[in-house]
Every structure is written in C-alpha cells, then in structure tokens.
Design a protein around this motif. Structure first.
Motif, PDB file in Angstrom:
ATOM      1  N   ASN A 160       0.792  -1.228   0.000  1.00 53.65           N
ATOM      2  CA  ASN A 160       0.000   0.000   0.000  1.00 53.65           C
ATOM      3  C   ASN A 160       0.825   1.279   0.000  1.00 53.65           C
ATOM      4  N   SER A 161       2.138   1.157  -0.098  1.00 51.52           N
ATOM      5  CA  SER A 161       3.009   2.316   0.127  1.00 51.52           C
ATOM      6  C   SER A 161       2.717   3.472  -0.821  1.00 51.52           C
ATOM      7  N   GLN A 162       2.526   3.199  -2.114  1.00 48.58           N
ATOM      8  CA  GLN A 162       2.265   4.291  -3.041  1.00 48.58           C
ATOM      9  C   GLN A 162       0.900   4.919  -2.772  1.00 48.58           C
ATOM     10  N   SER A 163      -0.071   4.108  -2.403  1.00 50.46           N
ATOM     11  CA  SER A 163      -1.385   4.641  -2.062  1.00 50.46           C
ATOM     12  C   SER A 163      -1.299   5.566  -0.853  1.00 50.46           C
ATOM     13  N   TRP A 164      -0.515   5.173   0.135  1.00 49.76           N
ATOM     14  CA  TRP A 164      -0.357   5.998   1.325  1.00 49.76           C
ATOM     15  C   TRP A 164       0.323   7.323   0.996  1.00 49.76           C
TER      16      TRP A 164
ATOM     17  N   GLY B  51       7.954   4.468  12.527  1.00 46.70           N
ATOM     18  CA  GLY B  51       6.806   4.292  11.654  1.00 46.70           C
ATOM     19  C   GLY B  51       6.511   5.601  10.954  1.00 46.70           C
ATOM     20  N   CYS B  52       7.566   6.256  10.495  1.00 48.06           N
ATOM     21  CA  CYS B  52       7.460   7.634   9.989  1.00 48.06           C
ATOM     22  C   CYS B  52       6.764   7.733   8.644  1.00 48.06           C
ATOM     23  N   GLY B  53       6.588   6.596   7.934  1.00 49.71           N
ATOM     24  CA  GLY B  53       5.952   6.660   6.619  1.00 49.71           C
ATOM     25  C   GLY B  53       6.724   7.544   5.674  1.00 49.71           C
ATOM     26  N   GLU B  54       6.003   8.435   4.970  1.00 48.68           N
ATOM     27  CA  GLU B  54       6.662   9.335   4.019  1.00 48.68           C
ATOM     28  C   GLU B  54       7.212  10.594   4.688  1.00 48.68           C
ATOM     29  N   GLY B  55       7.225  10.610   6.001  1.00 43.34           N
ATOM     30  CA  GLY B  55       8.005  11.599   6.723  1.00 43.34           C
ATOM     31  C   GLY B  55       7.342  12.906   7.073  1.00 43.34           C
ATOM     32  N   TRP B  56       6.009  13.021   6.931  1.00 44.05           N
ATOM     33  CA  TRP B  56       5.380  14.325   7.153  1.00 44.05           C
ATOM     34  C   TRP B  56       5.631  14.847   8.566  1.00 44.05           C
ATOM     35  N   LEU B  57       5.533  13.954   9.582  1.00 42.80           N
ATOM     36  CA  LEU B  57       5.698  14.411  10.963  1.00 42.80           C
ATOM     37  C   LEU B  57       7.145  14.806  11.239  1.00 42.80           C
TER      38      LEU B  57
ATOM     39  N   LYS C 111      10.103   1.887   0.306  1.00 42.40           N
ATOM     40  CA  LYS C 111       9.559   2.887  -0.602  1.00 42.40           C
ATOM     41  C   LYS C 111       9.132   4.149   0.153  1.00 42.40           C
ATOM     42  N   LEU C 112       8.577   3.984   1.343  1.00 43.78           N
ATOM     43  CA  LEU C 112       8.194   5.135   2.141  1.00 43.78           C
ATOM     44  C   LEU C 112       9.425   5.909   2.606  1.00 43.78           C
ATOM     45  N   VAL C 113      10.438   5.198   3.036  1.00 39.41           N
ATOM     46  CA  VAL C 113      11.671   5.853   3.482  1.00 39.41           C
ATOM     47  C   VAL C 113      12.327   6.598   2.324  1.00 39.41           C
TER      48      VAL C 113
ATOM     49  N   TYR D 102      -6.585   1.104  -2.039  1.00 39.26           N
ATOM     50  CA  TYR D 102      -5.550   0.376  -1.307  1.00 39.26           C
ATOM     51  C   TYR D 102      -5.699  -1.108  -1.608  1.00 39.26           C
ATOM     52  N   PRO D 103      -4.659  -1.750  -2.127  1.00 42.96           N
ATOM     53  CA  PRO D 103      -4.806  -3.136  -2.566  1.00 42.96           C
ATOM     54  C   PRO D 103      -4.807  -4.181  -1.455  1.00 42.96           C
ATOM     55  N   ALA D 104      -4.295  -3.839  -0.248  1.00 46.53           N
ATOM     56  CA  ALA D 104      -4.087  -4.885   0.755  1.00 46.53           C
ATOM     57  C   ALA D 104      -4.622  -4.474   2.118  1.00 46.53           C
ATOM     58  N   PRO D 105      -5.636  -5.182   2.657  1.00 42.25           N
ATOM     59  CA  PRO D 105      -6.066  -4.956   4.039  1.00 42.25           C
ATOM     60  C   PRO D 105      -5.024  -5.501   5.011  1.00 42.25           C
ATOM     61  N   PHE D 106      -5.167  -5.128   6.290  1.00 44.88           N
ATOM     62  CA  PHE D 106      -4.239  -5.699   7.274  1.00 44.88           C
ATOM     63  C   PHE D 106      -4.896  -5.739   8.647  1.00 44.88           C
ATOM     64  N   PRO D 107      -4.427  -6.634   9.527  1.00 46.34           N
ATOM     65  CA  PRO D 107      -4.968  -6.713  10.883  1.00 46.34           C
ATOM     66  C   PRO D 107      -4.391  -5.616  11.763  1.00 46.34           C
ATOM     67  N   TRP D 108      -5.222  -5.094  12.679  1.00 47.01           N
ATOM     68  CA  TRP D 108      -4.822  -4.021  13.586  1.00 47.01           C
ATOM     69  C   TRP D 108      -5.440  -4.327  14.938  1.00 47.01           C
ATOM     70  N   TYR D 109      -4.604  -4.382  15.984  1.00 48.53           N
ATOM     71  CA  TYR D 109      -5.106  -4.637  17.333  1.00 48.53           C
ATOM     72  C   TYR D 109      -5.455  -3.306  18.000  1.00 48.53           C
ATOM     73  N   TYR D 110      -6.721  -3.155  18.384  1.00 49.61           N
ATOM     74  CA  TYR D 110      -7.201  -1.946  19.050  1.00 49.61           C
ATOM     75  C   TYR D 110      -7.271  -2.186  20.556  1.00 49.61           C
ATOM     76  N   ARG D 111      -6.762  -1.239  21.343  1.00 52.42           N
ATOM     77  CA  ARG D 111      -6.754  -1.340  22.802  1.00 52.42           C
ATOM     78  C   ARG D 111      -7.730  -0.359  23.431  1.00 52.42           C
ATOM     79  N   GLU D 112      -8.415  -0.846  24.462  1.00 50.03           N
ATOM     80  CA  GLU D 112      -9.193   0.043  25.315  1.00 50.03           C
ATOM     81  C   GLU D 112      -8.254   0.915  26.146  1.00 50.03           C
ATOM     82  N   ARG D 113      -8.786   2.026  26.633  1.00 47.06           N
ATOM     83  CA  ARG D 113      -8.002   2.920  27.494  1.00 47.06           C
ATOM     84  C   ARG D 113      -7.416   2.159  28.693  1.00 47.06           C
ATOM     85  N   ASP D 114      -8.245   1.366  29.370  1.00 57.00           N
ATOM     86  CA  ASP D 114      -7.779   0.664  30.570  1.00 57.00           C
ATOM     87  C   ASP D 114      -6.690  -0.350  30.238  1.00 57.00           C
ATOM     88  N   GLU D 115      -6.773  -0.957  29.052  1.00 52.95           N
ATOM     89  CA  GLU D 115      -5.731  -1.921  28.677  1.00 52.95           C
ATOM     90  C   GLU D 115      -4.403  -1.219  28.420  1.00 52.95           C
TER      91      GLU D 115
END
Length: 223
Positions: free
Chosen positions: A16-20, A56-62, A81-83, A173-186
């Motif tokens: 997904n790098s070019q899409s991002w 995890g800077c991606g294309e470096g905007w931050l 590619k992002l770097v 975006y051609p590829a989905p991916f898994p993402w673990y979401y945390r609650e505040r307390d966790e």
C-alpha cells in the motif's frame, strides 16, 4: 502475536506504500487536517526536545513538521519505498529503513539517546507492541518521553483485532491488514506491567462535533 501477523502487517504496508504517499500528499484524511496532525505536533513541541526518533514515519510528514535547525530528527520505517520518498522530500530530518522486528532484535544503530520517541498511528500489534516499546527504553535519556497517537476506542467497544480495509479512503488500497485496538484501561494496565508510567493521556476530538478521534499517550520509564 504470531510472526505471521507481524509479517502480514508489514507486507500490507509494502503493498500500500504508493497509495499511502498519495493519500498524505493530497491531504485525503480529514481528521488529520482538522485535529490529529496538530495534536501530535503540539504534544511534541510541549517538550521542546533536542533529539527525536519518529518510528513508523511513513513518508516523513511528521518528521518534517517538527524539524528545526536546533533539533535532530530521524524517522525510521520498515517500508523502503516510504523511506525513499521521505528522503527525497528532504526538509531536514534524516531517515533510515528498519522494521519493528529489527528493533525487537536490537538491530538499530548505536544512536545517542533521544529526548523523545514518537509513534503516530504506527502501532498495530497486541503483545508484541510492548516487547517493541521495552526495547526502546535504552534509547531514551533519563526522564525522556515516548509519545503514542492511536485510534481511540469508544466506551462501548472492546480491545481486539480488527481488519483495516481502507474503505474510507479516496485512493484505492490493494491490501487490508490486521490491527489490534486497545481500550483505554488496557493501555494503562499494559504500560504499568511493562515498567512504564503514564505522564499524560489525552483525548483528541473533532473540533466541531466533539467526536473522539484518537488518544495521545505520553509514557516515561518508571524508575
């Protein structure tokens, strides 16, 4: 987390790098423009750090947004590619290609410690997240801060794995991916159990409808 899921996340970002790059260059994520970009920049600037590691800077905007002549900023990402795109855009920061498994295995260079390390929407794993963060303790100066901006879970939702299908994006975006979401307390429990103390836990909200958009979690090593 099984290695196969870590590999799947990295492979998805490679696909997904070019899409991002297109999404960020064209300012397609409205919540970033309205609130979350300014929120993480403000959180960083409150500490006035002299050395910052953007993981995890991606294309470096931050990295570019917080760079100043008096400040050393380096962004790292596991997607070459992002770097390369970040390096091409320049703007002052340095960049290097390392993935999260490289960090967990202690393969980063022997850099001088940083005042601040930041992850901006760049943590996607469950147990492996704190294995990663714990490896970074040695890269923080005494009293340094680790900042995390992450998607906030509403009160009625529970921690767990979700699949990101990118359906809200204008760009394909051609590829989905898994993402673990945390609650505040966790987040709070896992931080404490892994030797971190929470310096600040901030809600980032939509400026008009006050919808909860993200959390910014500021951690310090608990001595």
């Amino acid at each position: 987390m099984p290695g196969s899921l870590s590999d799947e996340i990295l492979s998805s970002w490679q696909a997904n790098s070019q899409s991002w790059i297109t999404t960020i260059d064209q300012n397609e994520i409205i919540s970033r423009q309205l609130a979350t970009n300014d929120a993480i920049v403000t959180a960083i600037e409150q500490h006035n750090p002299s050395r910052v590691l953007d993981i995890g800077c991606g294309e470096g905007w931050l990295s570019r947004a917080i760079y100043a002549p008096h400040r050393f900023v380096i962004g790292i990402d596991g997607v070459e590619k992002l770097v390369s795109n970040a390096t091409k855009k320049g703007g002052g920061p340095a960049y290097a290609c390392f993935n999260y498994e490289d960090i967990r295995q202690g393969k980063l260079p022997s850099w001088e410690p940083f005042d601040l390390i930041v992850f901006n929407f760049a943590l996607f794993e469950d147990r492996a997240t704190f294995t990663l963060l714990n490896q970074l303790k040695q890269l923080l100066v005494p009293g340094g801060h680790l900042l995390i901006q992450t998607i906030a879970l509403p009160a009625h939702e529970f921690s767990g794995w979700r699949t990101e299908y990118w359906r809200s994006m204008k760009t394909n975006y051609p590829a989905p991916f898994p993402w673990y979401y945390r609650e505040r307390d966790e987040w709070k429990k896992d931080a404490q159990q892994n030797g971190w103390k929470i310096h600040r836990f901030t809600d980032v909200v939509h400026p008009e409808n006050k919808q909860l958009l993200s959390w910014i979690i500021e951690l310090q090593v608990a001595f």
